[in-house]
Design a protein around this motif. Structure first.
Motif, PDB file in Angstrom:
ATOM      1  N   UNK A  16      19.687  -5.448  38.022  1.00 11.92           N
ATOM      2  CA  UNK A  16      18.651  -6.455  38.229  1.00 11.92           C
ATOM      3  C   UNK A  16      19.209  -7.873  38.141  1.00 11.92           C
ATOM      4  N   UNK A  17      20.167  -8.101  37.253  1.00 12.03           N
ATOM      5  CA  UNK A  17      20.801  -9.421  37.170  1.00 12.03           C
ATOM      6  C   UNK A  17      21.570  -9.719  38.450  1.00 12.03           C
ATOM      7  N   UNK A  18      22.283  -8.733  38.970  1.00  9.01           N
ATOM      8  CA  UNK A  18      23.008  -8.883  40.241  1.00  9.01           C
ATOM      9  C   UNK A  18      22.042  -9.244  41.375  1.00  9.01           C
ATOM     10  N   UNK A  57      15.075 -12.467  34.709  1.00  7.01           N
ATOM     11  CA  UNK A  57      14.409 -12.233  33.423  1.00  7.01           C
ATOM     12  C   UNK A  57      14.409 -10.746  33.094  1.00  7.01           C
ATOM     13  N   UNK A  58      14.112  -9.928  34.085  1.00  8.41           N
ATOM     14  CA  UNK A  58      14.126  -8.482  33.868  1.00  8.41           C
ATOM     15  C   UNK A  58      15.519  -8.012  33.480  1.00  8.41           C
ATOM     16  N   UNK A  76       9.720  -6.788  27.485  1.00  7.37           N
ATOM     17  CA  UNK A  76       9.655  -7.763  28.586  1.00  7.37           C
ATOM     18  C   UNK A  76       9.924  -7.074  29.925  1.00  7.37           C
ATOM     19  N   UNK A  77      11.063  -6.390  30.109  1.00  9.34           N
ATOM     20  CA  UNK A  77      11.272  -5.737  31.407  1.00  9.34           C
ATOM     21  C   UNK A  77      10.302  -4.578  31.645  1.00  9.34           C
ATOM     22  N   UNK A  78       9.853  -3.917  30.591  1.00  5.06           N
ATOM     23  CA  UNK A  78       8.874  -2.839  30.773  1.00  5.06           C
ATOM     24  C   UNK A  78       7.595  -3.396  31.386  1.00  5.06           C
ATOM     25  N   UNK A  79       7.149  -4.529  30.884  1.00  2.00           N
ATOM     26  CA  UNK A  79       5.933  -5.154  31.406  1.00  2.00           C
ATOM     27  C   UNK A  79       6.145  -5.661  32.832  1.00  2.00           C
ATOM     28  N   UNK A  80       7.270  -6.320  33.083  1.00  2.00           N
ATOM     29  CA  UNK A  80       7.524  -6.868  34.420  1.00  2.00           C
ATOM     30  C   UNK A  80       7.647  -5.759  35.457  1.00  2.00           C
ATOM     31  N   UNK A  81       8.404  -4.730  35.152  1.00  3.34           N
ATOM     32  CA  UNK A  81       8.580  -3.635  36.099  1.00  3.34           C
ATOM     33  C   UNK A  81       7.299  -2.818  36.246  1.00  3.34           C
TER      34      UNK A  81
END
Length: 131
Positions: A16-18, A57-58, A76-81
């Motif tokens: 995800x950062x990539x 952010x994820x 945080x990533x659980x909510x975003x995804x």
């Protein structure tokens, strides 16, 4: 089990950062890869800003949460995804799917589940412990 889960979350964070860095540097090309197109500079700016923010952010919260073994950060990533998965699910029922529609949903579902499990399995830290 915990080591495998941490590795999966860390590798997902790298992915995800990539993607986030690529949206920052190559917004038009990345948008095309994701089935989007910008017709104005405002659109390019929205793709560059919004998609970079989502993926960075994820990804960075997945990297940090797995590296520091901090279950709180993985919410945080659980909510975003999970929100992205919900949006795609609604789109499927309202507009239908097409070739390649379900691949991103499977990735989002996998990492939503992994980060939710990670948030429960990895330790939680009190605010005083973070100093």
């Amino acid at each position: 089990m915990r080591l495998v889960l941490t590795a999966v979350i860390f590798l997902g964070g790298m992915l995800f950062t990539y993607l986030g860095v690529n949206f920052l540097l190559r917004p038009e090309a990345m948008a095309t890869d994701f089935g989007m197109a910008a017709t104005t500079n405002t659109g390019i700016g929205a793709i560059r800003g919004d998609m970079t923010a989502f993926f960075m952010i994820t990804g960075l919260s997945m990297l940090y949460g797995s590296w520091k073994r901090n279950g709180d950060v993985l919410l945080i990533p659980a909510f975003m995804l999970g929100c992205a998965l919900l949006g795609r699910t609604i789109t499927f029922f309202v507009n239908g799917g097409e070739d390649g529609f379900f691949q991103p949903m499977m990735i989002e579902a996998l990492f939503t589940i992994a980060t939710l499990i990670g948030s429960r399995v990895l330790p939680h830290h009190e605010l005083a412990d973070l100093d």
